[in-house]
Write an enzyme that holds these catalytic residues in place. Sequence first.
Site, short mmCIF file in Angstrom:
data_model
loop_
_atom_site.label_atom_id
_atom_site.label_comp_id
_atom_site.label_asym_id
_atom_site.label_seq_id
_atom_site.Cartn_x
_atom_site.Cartn_y
_atom_site.Cartn_z
N LYS A 147 -4.35 -11.17 -4.70
CA LYS A 147 -3.07 -11.35 -5.39
C LYS A 147 -2.44 -12.70 -5.09
CE LYS A 147 -0.62 -8.43 -2.11
NZ LYS A 147 0.05 -9.47 -1.32
N ARG B 260 7.39 -3.58 -1.09
CA ARG B 260 6.22 -2.85 -0.59
C ARG B 260 6.54 -1.41 -0.24
NH1 ARG B 260 3.27 -7.63 1.35
NH2 ARG B 260 1.34 -7.05 2.33
N ARG C 22 -13.20 -13.10 4.91
CA ARG C 22 -12.12 -14.08 5.01
C ARG C 22 -11.72 -14.31 6.47
NH1 ARG C 22 -6.55 -12.76 1.98
NH2 ARG C 22 -5.94 -11.76 3.92
N ARG D 79 -7.47 -15.25 10.25
CA ARG D 79 -6.15 -14.62 10.25
C ARG D 79 -6.13 -13.51 11.30
NH1 ARG D 79 -3.42 -13.43 4.42
NH2 ARG D 79 -2.81 -11.56 5.56
N ARG E 124 -3.73 -1.69 7.29
CA ARG E 124 -2.96 -2.28 6.18
C ARG E 124 -3.29 -1.59 4.86
NH1 ARG E 124 -4.92 -7.92 6.43
NH2 ARG E 124 -3.45 -8.44 4.79
P1 AMP Z 1 0.51 -10.40 2.72
O1 AMP Z 1 0.10 -11.82 2.82
O2 AMP Z 1 1.33 -10.10 1.50
O3 AMP Z 1 -0.64 -9.44 2.90
O4 AMP Z 1 1.50 -10.12 3.97
C1 AMP Z 1 1.07 -10.33 5.30
C2 AMP Z 1 1.96 -9.54 6.26
O5 AMP Z 1 3.32 -9.97 6.14
C3 AMP Z 1 2.01 -8.04 6.02
O6 AMP Z 1 0.91 -7.35 6.58
C4 AMP Z 1 3.33 -7.68 6.70
O7 AMP Z 1 3.21 -7.70 8.11
C5 AMP Z 1 4.21 -8.88 6.32
N1 AMP Z 1 4.91 -8.63 5.03
C6 AMP Z 1 4.73 -9.30 3.86
N2 AMP Z 1 5.53 -8.81 2.90
C7 AMP Z 1 6.24 -7.79 3.46
C8 AMP Z 1 7.19 -6.87 2.98
N3 AMP Z 1 7.60 -6.87 1.70
N4 AMP Z 1 7.70 -5.96 3.86
C9 AMP Z 1 7.32 -5.95 5.14
N5 AMP Z 1 6.39 -6.75 5.66
C10 AMP Z 1 5.84 -7.69 4.84
#
Ligand code: AMP
Length: 190
Positions: free
Chosen positions: A14, A89, A128, A134, A145
């Site tokens: 995404k 989320r 990745r 990461r 996750r």
């Molecule tokens: P992503 O890159 O979108 O997968 O986000 C990486 C990490 O950031 C997630 O696993 C959460 O720890 C945190 N995170 C991102 N967006 C949110 C959100 N809307 N609510 C809570 N934690 C978030």
Amino acid sequence: MTRMLIIGPPGSGKGTQAARISERLDVPAISTGDIFRDNVRRETPLGVQAREFMDAGDFVPDSVTNSMVRDRLANEDVRDGFLLDGYPRTASQVAELDDILSENALELDVVLQLTADDEELVRRLLGRAQLDGRSDDTERVIRHRLGLYHDQTEVVVSRYEERGIVLRVNGLGPIDEITERIMSALKVSS
Ligand code: AMP
């Protein structure tokens, strides 16, 4: 159709697609994950707060996340459109976003959901992890996750389905092809 969300499980691509859509539609892409990662790198107070949750694959608490999004959506550059990636989320974040948007007299036009099979996602994310290290990409954290996505984020899609604004796109396949699927779902010609 320029006020959009992109929702998908971790590893669904995404972020990559959000960057492309943002360029084609000329709207800012706002990724909460990227904002958090940037703050972690710069060791800001927000980054220090977010880091332990991110490393464990947990959601950063709403008290931190919601105010960050509220501030970002108060910027002038979102008036003519935006693409939110990674927010909301949870059901409570949907309610928060409703509030933020209605305060600014804005409405969502479309929610794009990228779909993909869990085992393929785990394979991609492990690949990745080797490339860019990461800290939230170990298999245990990846599965956690994914579990959170199914338990908490799929309900977000249901909420928007009730409003009739969800477009679902298959996220498996070559990156360019997925972009074209998205663009044709959005009925935007390239
Ligand atoms: P992503 O890159 O979108 O997968 O986000 C990486 C990490 O950031 C997630 O696993 C959460 O720890 C945190 N995170 C991102 N967006 C949110 C959100 N809307 N609510 C809570 N934690 C978030």
